[in-house]
Design a protein around this motif. Structure first.
Motif, PDB file in Angstrom:
ATOM      1  N   ILE A 122      25.414 -51.055   3.330  1.00 39.27           N
ATOM      2  CA  ILE A 122      26.318 -52.165   3.061  1.00 39.27           C
ATOM      3  C   ILE A 122      25.504 -53.405   2.701  1.00 39.27           C
ATOM      4  N   SER A 123      26.009 -54.202   1.774  1.00 41.90           N
ATOM      5  CA  SER A 123      25.293 -55.407   1.362  1.00 41.90           C
ATOM      6  C   SER A 123      25.514 -56.530   2.375  1.00 41.90           C
ATOM      7  N   PRO A 124      24.561 -57.457   2.528  1.00 44.16           N
ATOM      8  CA  PRO A 124      24.742 -58.573   3.466  1.00 44.16           C
ATOM      9  C   PRO A 124      25.960 -59.420   3.125  1.00 44.16           C
ATOM     10  N   ASP A 125      26.197 -59.670   1.832  1.00 42.83           N
ATOM     11  CA  ASP A 125      27.332 -60.506   1.434  1.00 42.83           C
ATOM     12  C   ASP A 125      28.658 -59.890   1.871  1.00 42.83           C
ATOM     13  N   LEU A 126      28.799 -58.588   1.686  1.00 46.11           N
ATOM     14  CA  LEU A 126      30.042 -57.917   2.055  1.00 46.11           C
ATOM     15  C   LEU A 126      30.228 -57.927   3.568  1.00 46.11           C
ATOM     16  N   LEU A 127      29.145 -57.728   4.305  1.00 48.77           N
ATOM     17  CA  LEU A 127      29.229 -57.737   5.763  1.00 48.77           C
ATOM     18  C   LEU A 127      29.573 -59.131   6.279  1.00 48.77           C
ATOM     19  N   LEU A 130      33.244 -59.798   5.834  1.00 46.46           N
ATOM     20  CA  LEU A 130      34.042 -59.125   6.852  1.00 46.46           C
ATOM     21  C   LEU A 130      34.009 -59.895   8.167  1.00 46.46           C
ATOM     22  N   VAL A 131      32.835 -60.372   8.564  1.00 49.45           N
ATOM     23  CA  VAL A 131      32.712 -61.142   9.803  1.00 49.45           C
ATOM     24  C   VAL A 131      33.521 -62.439   9.711  1.00 49.45           C
ATOM     25  N   ASN A 132      33.469 -63.105   8.567  1.00 50.40           N
ATOM     26  CA  ASN A 132      34.257 -64.327   8.383  1.00 50.40           C
ATOM     27  C   ASN A 132      35.750 -64.041   8.469  1.00 50.40           C
ATOM     28  N   GLU A 133      36.165 -62.913   7.922  1.00 46.87           N
ATOM     29  CA  GLU A 133      37.571 -62.528   7.978  1.00 46.87           C
ATOM     30  C   GLU A 133      37.991 -62.281   9.427  1.00 46.87           C
ATOM     31  N   GLN A 170      22.499 -49.364  10.001  1.00 48.68           N
ATOM     32  CA  GLN A 170      22.363 -48.034   9.433  1.00 48.68           C
ATOM     33  C   GLN A 170      23.312 -47.832   8.252  1.00 48.68           C
ATOM     34  N   THR A 171      22.964 -46.911   7.400  1.00 51.55           N
ATOM     35  CA  THR A 171      23.837 -46.551   6.285  1.00 51.55           C
ATOM     36  C   THR A 171      25.139 -45.988   6.845  1.00 51.55           C
ATOM     37  N   PRO A 172      26.306 -46.384   6.305  1.00 51.21           N
ATOM     38  CA  PRO A 172      27.578 -45.895   6.832  1.00 51.21           C
ATOM     39  C   PRO A 172      27.582 -44.377   6.972  1.00 51.21           C
ATOM     40  N   PRO A 173      28.216 -43.882   8.039  1.00 50.86           N
ATOM     41  CA  PRO A 173      29.183 -44.593   8.901  1.00 50.86           C
ATOM     42  C   PRO A 173      28.553 -45.355  10.071  1.00 50.86           C
ATOM     43  N   PHE A 174      29.181 -46.488  10.397  1.00 53.88           N
ATOM     44  CA  PHE A 174      28.900 -47.236  11.612  1.00 53.88           C
ATOM     45  C   PHE A 174      30.171 -48.020  11.944  1.00 53.88           C
ATOM     46  N   SER A 175      30.173 -48.718  13.067  1.00 50.00           N
ATOM     47  CA  SER A 175      31.403 -49.394  13.480  1.00 50.00           C
ATOM     48  C   SER A 175      31.130 -50.825  13.930  1.00 50.00           C
ATOM     49  N   LEU A 176      32.188 -51.630  13.911  1.00 44.68           N
ATOM     50  CA  LEU A 176      32.180 -52.977  14.464  1.00 44.68           C
ATOM     51  C   LEU A 176      33.189 -53.009  15.601  1.00 44.68           C
ATOM     52  N   ASP A 201      37.531 -54.785  -1.551  1.00 45.14           N
ATOM     53  CA  ASP A 201      36.122 -55.114  -1.781  1.00 45.14           C
ATOM     54  C   ASP A 201      35.211 -53.998  -1.283  1.00 45.14           C
ATOM     55  N   PHE A 202      35.564 -53.410  -0.149  1.00 46.58           N
ATOM     56  CA  PHE A 202      34.764 -52.296   0.377  1.00 46.58           C
ATOM     57  C   PHE A 202      34.927 -51.055  -0.507  1.00 46.58           C
ATOM     58  N   TYR A 203      36.142 -50.845  -1.002  1.00 45.35           N
ATOM     59  CA  TYR A 203      36.395 -49.659  -1.821  1.00 45.35           C
ATOM     60  C   TYR A 203      35.585 -49.701  -3.109  1.00 45.35           C
TER      61      TYR A 203
END
Length: 238
Positions: A122-127, A130-133, A170-176, A201-203
């Protein structure tokens, strides 16, 4: 003499014409209109009301803490300090936290798997998006791939790999994991994420977000790093 009168007359008529033109433009100039439809206005109002409610909740929580500390300090100052220190450690992310929350699973999309596409990290920008959301909807405590998020957490690219607290994700899968202040707030966050554009955006990056239903007892690990306090200075009260 006639030229002087004619000149004055011309100047006066020019001034009258200029004032008439200005008045006409002022009357006929269209006002700037709000082009948002009623649904967009309602959404903006809902966000403002939510922010207002969140601020009132935080003020109430702080007042409750002060009252609790004042009452405990009268009975046992040492116990009051220990309890306050424990609450501050929890708020700072230095203690294990349990409460109502949800879990988000970041996984490769089914299409990407079926087509045999290489799944990238996952890219830092996308992550960060998600955290901001999550933070917009009262996500009080968050961990990403087992890494606790605190105020000084940095999500960035290091040598081509996305890291959280300088540790690679880690490369997906992982969880929050996300813990909110109440079960009601967890349900609001759950419903918001299911309808959020962040899913698209994730898709686009061949990833999917699967959001678990709210749970009463979600556990998030404590921050396991060292907080840099070299720039903090103690101040003496007068």
């Amino acid at each position: 003499m006639k030229k002087r009168i004619l000149t004055r007359f011309t100047v006066i008529m020019f001034i009258i014409g200029l004032m008439t033109a200005i008045q006409y433009n002022t009357i006929n100039e269209p006002h700037i209109r709000d082009t948002r439809d009623s649904w967009e206005i309602r959404q903006e109002l809902a966000r403002e009301k939510q922010l207002h409610s969140q601020l009132l909740s935080e003020i109430g929580s702080l007042d409750e803490t002060l009252d609790k500390y004042g009452a405990a300090a009268d009975a046992s100052p040492e116990q009051a300090l220990r309890e306050t220190a424990g609450e501050l450690r929890k708020a700072a992310g230095l203690a294990e936290t349990t409460g109502p929350g949800i879990e988000i699973f970041v996984e490769p999309s089914l299409e990407a798997v079926a087509m045999g596409l290489e799944i990238e990290g996952i890219s830092p920008d996308l992550l960060i998006r998600l955290v901001n959301e999550i933070n917009r909807y009262n996500g009080l405590y968050v961990s990403i791939d087992g890494k606790r998020i605190i105020n000084t957490t940095a999500i960035r690219d290091i040598n081509g790999q996305t890291t959280v607290n300088t540790k690679p994700v880690q490369t997906p899968p992982f969880s929050l994991k996300i813990i909110s202040g109440s079960m009601e707030e967890s349900e609001k966050l759950y419903n918001h994420l299911l309808a959020s554009r962040i899913l698209d955006d994730f898709y686009i990056d061949n990833l999917t977000l699967n959001v678990s239903e709210p749970q009463n007892d979600m556990m998030i690990e404590a921050y396991d790093g060292t907080i840099d306090t070299k720039h903090l200075q103690a101040s003496e009260g007068e």
